[in-house]
Design an enzyme around this catalytic site. Structure first.
Site, short mmCIF file in Angstrom:
data_model
loop_
_atom_site.label_atom_id
_atom_site.label_comp_id
_atom_site.label_asym_id
_atom_site.label_seq_id
_atom_site.Cartn_x
_atom_site.Cartn_y
_atom_site.Cartn_z
CE1 TYR A 142 -3.70 -2.60 0.60
CE2 TYR A 142 -4.73 -0.85 1.45
CZ TYR A 142 -4.84 -1.80 0.92
OH TYR A 142 -5.97 -2.42 0.72
CE LYS A 188 1.87 -17.59 -3.81
NZ LYS A 188 1.02 -18.98 -3.68
CG ASP A 220 -2.17 -20.06 -2.30
OD1 ASP A 220 -1.54 -20.05 -1.33
OD2 ASP A 220 -1.54 -20.60 -3.35
CG ASP A 244 -8.18 -4.91 1.71
OD1 ASP A 244 -9.06 -4.11 2.45
OD2 ASP A 244 -8.20 -4.63 0.46
CG ASP A 248 -13.69 -7.05 2.57
OD1 ASP A 248 -13.32 -6.44 3.33
OD2 ASP A 248 -14.15 -6.50 1.15
C1 IPM Z 1 -10.25 -1.17 4.40
C2 IPM Z 1 -10.54 -0.62 2.92
C3 IPM Z 1 -9.55 0.22 2.72
C4 IPM Z 1 -8.03 -0.51 2.55
C5 IPM Z 1 -9.72 1.16 1.51
C6 IPM Z 1 -11.03 2.13 1.30
C7 IPM Z 1 -8.50 2.14 1.25
O1 IPM Z 1 -10.84 -1.56 2.14
O2 IPM Z 1 -10.37 -0.47 5.39
O3 IPM Z 1 -10.37 -2.49 4.52
O4 IPM Z 1 -7.89 -1.09 1.48
O5 IPM Z 1 -7.53 -0.61 3.50
MG MG Z 2 -10.89 -3.49 2.58
#
Ligand code: IPM
Ligand code: MG
Length: 355
Positions: A142, A188, A220, A244, A248
């Protein structure tokens, strides 16, 4: 009476709605506690760009640094998608994380018993899941340089320095000591040098935590294992990008991304935010689920303010609300007695939290 300054960033999309619902809960829970919360609102994201020309105005950075904690909703939306990268709402958030030095992002995934059917996975797979992703937040791909986007070529750099891996690993092991004493470090290392380096350092840090069982997994495989058998995990330690993605994925184990809170810590002031985005498609309809933000505010009470009794009250109020069958639209098909708006769910949780 103790007074805490809370910097509040509503942001874009559903941000204002979920924050308003959360402030009701915080107000309600502080009534019977010996502290007061003072809110100061700051701009960030698309709305900040529209008003000030910057997704992260100086005033916001300053206000956040002076606060005891920061409560944040969400940012972003299609309106700002075509801006140059440094002006996009996301850049505001990334810069704030960096300015605050919040290198550790804790993302707990907890399956509420009342919602076991809400998951797309089988009840037997998800019931009882209680894991936390510890995501490195201010390094990795990032932020790595060089980075460039040209006409014929583009690149980013995934880089970690020793101190960055050491400090995030310590956070994960310390957390594991308070939980089931298991850390799974995700990388990885079969392909990337940066991951081999990560793994070596994690192994070194683990020596200071002989009681904690350390395992390693390629990312993975971890993505696959998370849906195959999420109960095998206690603390998942990983870098910025993998964290990240995996957080999710982990959120859907619980049935809705609208349920997962997060705490970004490690700097002087912590940032508390839901893991979901600004959901522009459902903004201003009063249907967003504020529980992720309310649960984030509980993390704020616990980690930033050390107000553990208030934090527990908020967490229990969320559980009671779900037990009693109140649901926002995203969860309306799962043992719902009543489908509520964003602000209504906030009031119901507030009611239980004030007792
Ligand atoms: C998160 C979001 C952020 C990230 C974005 C909005 C920059 O996806 O907080 O997980 O990738 O960190
Ligand atoms: Mg995110």
């Amino acid at each position: 009476m103790k007074k805490y300054k809370i910097a509040v960033i509503k942001g874009d999309g559903v941000g204002p709605e979920i924050i308003d619902a959360t402030l009701q809960v915080l107000d309600a829970v502080s009534v019977n506690e010996d502290f007061e919360l003072e809110y100061e609102e700051y701009l960030m994201g698309g709305i900040a760009y529209d008003i000030t020309g910057s997704p992260l105005p100086e005033k916001t950075i300053k206000g956040c640094k002076e606060a005891n904690a920061i409560l944040f909703g969400a940012i972003g939306g299609p309106k700002w998608d075509n801006l140059p990268r440094h002006l996009r709402p996301e850049s505001g958030l990334l810069k704030l994380r960096q300015e605050l030095g919040v290198f550790a992002n804790l993302r707990p995934t907890l399956v509420y018993d009342e919602l076991v059917n809400a998951s797309t996975l089988k009840e037997s797979v998800v019931k009882g899941v209680n894991l936390v992703v510890v995501r490195e937040l201010t390094g990795g791909i990032y932020f790595g340089t060089p980075r460039e986007k040209g006409d014929d070529k583009a690149f980013n750099t995934m880089v970690y320095e020793r101190y960055e891996v050491e400090r995030i690993a310590k956070i994960a092991f310390d957390l594991a000591m308070k939980r089931d004493k298991k850390v799974c470090s995700v990388d990885k290392a079969n392909v990337l040098e940066v991951s081999q380096f990560w793994r070596e350092i994690v192994i070194e840090i683990a020596k200071d935590y002989p009681e904690v069982e350390l395992t390693h997994m390629y990312v993975d495989n971890a993505a696959m294992q998370l849906v195959r058998d999420p109960k095998q995990f206690d603390v998942i330690l990983t870098g910025n990008l993998f964290g990240d993605i995996l957080s999710d994925e982990a959120s859907m184990i619980t049935g809705s991304i609208g349920l997962l809170p997060s705490a970004s810590i490690g700097g002087r002031v912590g940032l508390y935010e839901p893991i979901h985005g600004s959901a522009p498609d459902i903004a201003r309809q009063g249907i967003a689920n504020p529980i992720a933000t309310i649960a984030s505010s509980a993390m704020m009470l616990r980690y930033a303010l050390n107000e553990n009794s208030a934090a527990t009250k908020v967490e229990n109020a969320i559980i009671k609300t779900l037990q009693d069958g109140y649901r926002t639209k995203d969860l309306s098909q799962f043992r719902a007695k009543e489908v509520c708006s964003t602000i209504e769910i906030g009031s119901i949780i507030a009611g239980f939290a004030s007792k």
